[in-house]
Write a protein that holds these residues in place. Structure first.
Motif, PDB file in Angstrom:
ATOM      1  N   ILE A   1     -19.436 -11.953  -1.162  1.00 40.16           N
ATOM      2  CA  ILE A   1     -18.712 -12.606  -2.251  1.00 40.16           C
ATOM      3  C   ILE A   1     -19.709 -13.420  -3.074  1.00 40.16           C
ATOM      4  O   ILE A   1     -20.257 -14.407  -2.597  1.00 40.16           O
ATOM      5  CB  ILE A   1     -17.598 -13.515  -1.716  1.00 40.16           C
ATOM      6  CG1 ILE A   1     -16.601 -12.713  -0.878  1.00 40.16           C
ATOM      7  CG2 ILE A   1     -16.876 -14.203  -2.879  1.00 40.16           C
ATOM      8  CD1 ILE A   1     -15.532 -13.572  -0.213  1.00 40.16           C
ATOM      9  N   PHE A   2     -19.932 -12.999  -4.302  1.00 42.62           N
ATOM     10  CA  PHE A   2     -20.903 -13.649  -5.178  1.00 42.62           C
ATOM     11  C   PHE A   2     -20.173 -14.555  -6.166  1.00 42.62           C
ATOM     12  O   PHE A   2     -19.201 -14.150  -6.812  1.00 42.62           O
ATOM     13  CB  PHE A   2     -21.725 -12.587  -5.901  1.00 42.62           C
ATOM     14  CG  PHE A   2     -22.650 -13.116  -6.951  1.00 42.62           C
ATOM     15  CD1 PHE A   2     -23.492 -14.181  -6.689  1.00 42.62           C
ATOM     16  CD2 PHE A   2     -22.673 -12.557  -8.220  1.00 42.62           C
ATOM     17  CE1 PHE A   2     -24.329 -14.687  -7.654  1.00 42.62           C
ATOM     18  CE2 PHE A   2     -23.514 -13.044  -9.194  1.00 42.62           C
ATOM     19  CZ  PHE A   2     -24.338 -14.112  -8.916  1.00 42.62           C
ATOM     20  N   THR A   3     -20.644 -15.775  -6.293  1.00 42.84           N
ATOM     21  CA  THR A   3     -19.925 -16.826  -7.015  1.00 42.84           C
ATOM     22  C   THR A   3     -19.494 -16.410  -8.417  1.00 42.84           C
ATOM     23  O   THR A   3     -18.359 -16.648  -8.825  1.00 42.84           O
ATOM     24  CB  THR A   3     -20.806 -18.086  -7.099  1.00 42.84           C
ATOM     25  OG1 THR A   3     -21.208 -18.457  -5.785  1.00 42.84           O
ATOM     26  CG2 THR A   3     -20.047 -19.233  -7.747  1.00 42.84           C
TER      27      THR A   3
ATOM     28  N   THR B   1     -15.674  -9.302  -7.391  1.00 46.93           N
ATOM     29  CA  THR B   1     -15.988  -7.986  -7.941  1.00 46.93           C
ATOM     30  C   THR B   1     -17.369  -7.504  -7.503  1.00 46.93           C
ATOM     31  O   THR B   1     -18.165  -8.256  -6.946  1.00 46.93           O
ATOM     32  CB  THR B   1     -15.961  -8.007  -9.487  1.00 46.93           C
ATOM     33  OG1 THR B   1     -17.164  -8.619  -9.975  1.00 46.93           O
ATOM     34  CG2 THR B   1     -14.768  -8.779 -10.019  1.00 46.93           C
ATOM     35  N   ASN B   2     -17.629  -6.229  -7.804  1.00 46.53           N
ATOM     36  CA  ASN B   2     -18.996  -5.718  -7.714  1.00 46.53           C
ATOM     37  C   ASN B   2     -19.899  -6.518  -8.640  1.00 46.53           C
ATOM     38  O   ASN B   2     -19.440  -7.149  -9.596  1.00 46.53           O
ATOM     39  CB  ASN B   2     -19.066  -4.256  -8.165  1.00 46.53           C
ATOM     40  CG  ASN B   2     -18.392  -3.285  -7.222  1.00 46.53           C
ATOM     41  OD1 ASN B   2     -17.978  -3.639  -6.122  1.00 46.53           O
ATOM     42  ND2 ASN B   2     -18.259  -2.050  -7.665  1.00 46.53           N
TER      43      ASN B   2
ATOM     44  N   VAL C   1     -20.481  -8.021 -13.506  1.00 45.73           N
ATOM     45  CA  VAL C   1     -21.338  -9.202 -13.527  1.00 45.73           C
ATOM     46  C   VAL C   1     -22.796  -8.800 -13.314  1.00 45.73           C
ATOM     47  O   VAL C   1     -23.095  -7.935 -12.486  1.00 45.73           O
ATOM     48  CB  VAL C   1     -20.913 -10.207 -12.429  1.00 45.73           C
ATOM     49  CG1 VAL C   1     -21.862 -11.396 -12.387  1.00 45.73           C
ATOM     50  CG2 VAL C   1     -19.485 -10.670 -12.646  1.00 45.73           C
ATOM     51  N   LEU C   2     -23.676  -9.456 -14.053  1.00 47.17           N
ATOM     52  CA  LEU C   2     -25.114  -9.322 -13.832  1.00 47.17           C
ATOM     53  C   LEU C   2     -25.625 -10.577 -13.144  1.00 47.17           C
ATOM     54  O   LEU C   2     -25.449 -11.690 -13.652  1.00 47.17           O
ATOM     55  CB  LEU C   2     -25.848  -9.136 -15.165  1.00 47.17           C
ATOM     56  CG  LEU C   2     -25.740  -7.760 -15.818  1.00 47.17           C
ATOM     57  CD1 LEU C   2     -26.343  -7.794 -17.224  1.00 47.17           C
ATOM     58  CD2 LEU C   2     -26.441  -6.690 -14.992  1.00 47.17           C
ATOM     59  N   TYR C   3     -26.227 -10.375 -11.990  1.00 50.80           N
ATOM     60  CA  TYR C   3     -26.769 -11.472 -11.176  1.00 50.80           C
ATOM     61  C   TYR C   3     -28.265 -11.554 -11.449  1.00 50.80           C
ATOM     62  O   TYR C   3     -29.049 -10.768 -10.950  1.00 50.80           O
ATOM     63  CB  TYR C   3     -26.481 -11.177  -9.711  1.00 50.80           C
ATOM     64  CG  TYR C   3     -27.141 -12.085  -8.696  1.00 50.80           C
ATOM     65  CD1 TYR C   3     -27.568 -13.373  -9.006  1.00 50.80           C
ATOM     66  CD2 TYR C   3     -27.316 -11.642  -7.387  1.00 50.80           C
ATOM     67  CE1 TYR C   3     -28.154 -14.186  -8.059  1.00 50.80           C
ATOM     68  CE2 TYR C   3     -27.901 -12.452  -6.421  1.00 50.80           C
ATOM     69  CZ  TYR C   3     -28.319 -13.713  -6.765  1.00 50.80           C
ATOM     70  OH  TYR C   3     -28.906 -14.509  -5.826  1.00 50.80           O
TER      71      TYR C   3
ATOM     72  N   THR D   1     -20.224 -20.332  -0.556  1.00 46.24           N
ATOM     73  CA  THR D   1     -19.816 -19.561   0.617  1.00 46.24           C
ATOM     74  C   THR D   1     -18.942 -20.396   1.542  1.00 46.24           C
ATOM     75  O   THR D   1     -17.961 -19.901   2.110  1.00 46.24           O
ATOM     76  CB  THR D   1     -21.049 -19.049   1.382  1.00 46.24           C
ATOM     77  OG1 THR D   1     -21.810 -18.183   0.519  1.00 46.24           O
ATOM     78  CG2 THR D   1     -20.646 -18.268   2.628  1.00 46.24           C
ATOM     79  N   ALA D   2     -19.270 -21.673   1.690  1.00 43.65           N
ATOM     80  CA  ALA D   2     -18.463 -22.558   2.536  1.00 43.65           C
ATOM     81  C   ALA D   2     -17.025 -22.631   2.025  1.00 43.65           C
ATOM     82  O   ALA D   2     -16.071 -22.632   2.824  1.00 43.65           O
ATOM     83  CB  ALA D   2     -19.083 -23.948   2.583  1.00 43.65           C
TER      84      ALA D   2
END
Length: 252
Positions: A153-155, A120-121, A201-203, A180-181
């Motif tokens: 793509i953020f975990t 997601t964003n 999501v808040l990163y 990422t791998a």
């Protein structure tokens, strides 16, 4: 839509953040979830805080793997996946936060699209977990070749369907940027990652976090190209150029 979602959080030296992160899970509008935390030998008091918090909470949806030696984020996540019971696997880092409808809306999107792999964003947040207004908008889909040039793509946004992707394929390798791998491994195997273009999501980016170390990030991505994916020098340089451009653009 009532499938169990297994939420995976590796925990190591996050005393200042872990309770808030767990509370963002407990606040979800979709309630059929299990939360599996792998406490990876924290030395900052996280373990003691977490034990006391959970004893007082008494929420049987939350389980903890208490490790006796530090194994790192990849192994910590893999251990949790191995004992998970849900059809869907959702990753969450111990200092990030989910919006209340994250699970509900993402699951609905995956049902509608038939996606096996969804992300997601997300919005950047300061150390206190307050959104900065800077949002990363994801593409509608990512294939392997495109993902090499765009590590968007953020975990903490990822959800995987284990009925389409077997658990034996959901193992992060023991390498820096292990998340990422794994995404690249799945895409290389022929899965398509579907971008759900809602900001859920808040990163959180503490000033001294690993993710904020630009030189370290450069070395990690280069090692992924050359050592994990075994790409040639020229093709690695090609992908690296686009990765660097997009990485800068995401943060300005």
């Amino acid at each position: 839509m009532n499938d169990l979602v297994s939420i995976i959080i590796p925990v190591h030296n996050v005393r200042s953040y872990i309770i808030q992160t767990i509370e963002s899970v407990r606040a979800q509008s979709y309630t059929n979830w299990e939360l599996i935390l792998t406490e990876d030998c924290s030395t900052d008091g996280t373990r003691e805080l977490l034990r006391q918090y959970l004893e007082e909470l008494q929420d049987d949806r939350i389980r903890v793997i208490w490790l006796d030696e530090n194994v790192g984020a990849a192994a910590a996540r893999n251990l949790a996946v191995e004992i998970s019971q849900g059809r869907f696997i959702a990753y969450l880092d111990a200092d990030d936060l989910w919006g209340r409808d994250k699970l509900l809306h993402q699951l609905r999107f995956m049902r509608e699209t038939g996606a096996a792999f969804c992300f997601t964003n997300y919005e950047f947040a300061d150390e206190n977990g307050k959104g900065t207004g800077k949002v990363v908008h994801v593409p509608e889909t990512l294939t392997y070749n495109r993902a090499l040039r765009n590590t968007t793509i953020f975990t903490s946004t990822v959800m995987l369907d284990t009925e389409q992707i077997g658990r034996n394929k959901i193992r992060m390798p023991d390498i820096r940027s292990e998340d990422t791998a794994l995404w690249w491994q799945l895409l290389r195997a022929g899965y398509t990652a579907y971008g759900f273009r809602e900001t859920l999501v808040l990163y959180r980016r503490p000033a001294k976090s690993l993710s904020s170390n630009k030189l370290s990030a450069v070395k990690r991505i280069w090692d992924l190209y050359r050592k994990a994916e075994k790409l040639g020098v020229l093709y690695s340089c090609y992908n690296f150029f686009f990765w660097a451009f997009r990485a800068v653009r995401r943060r300005v």
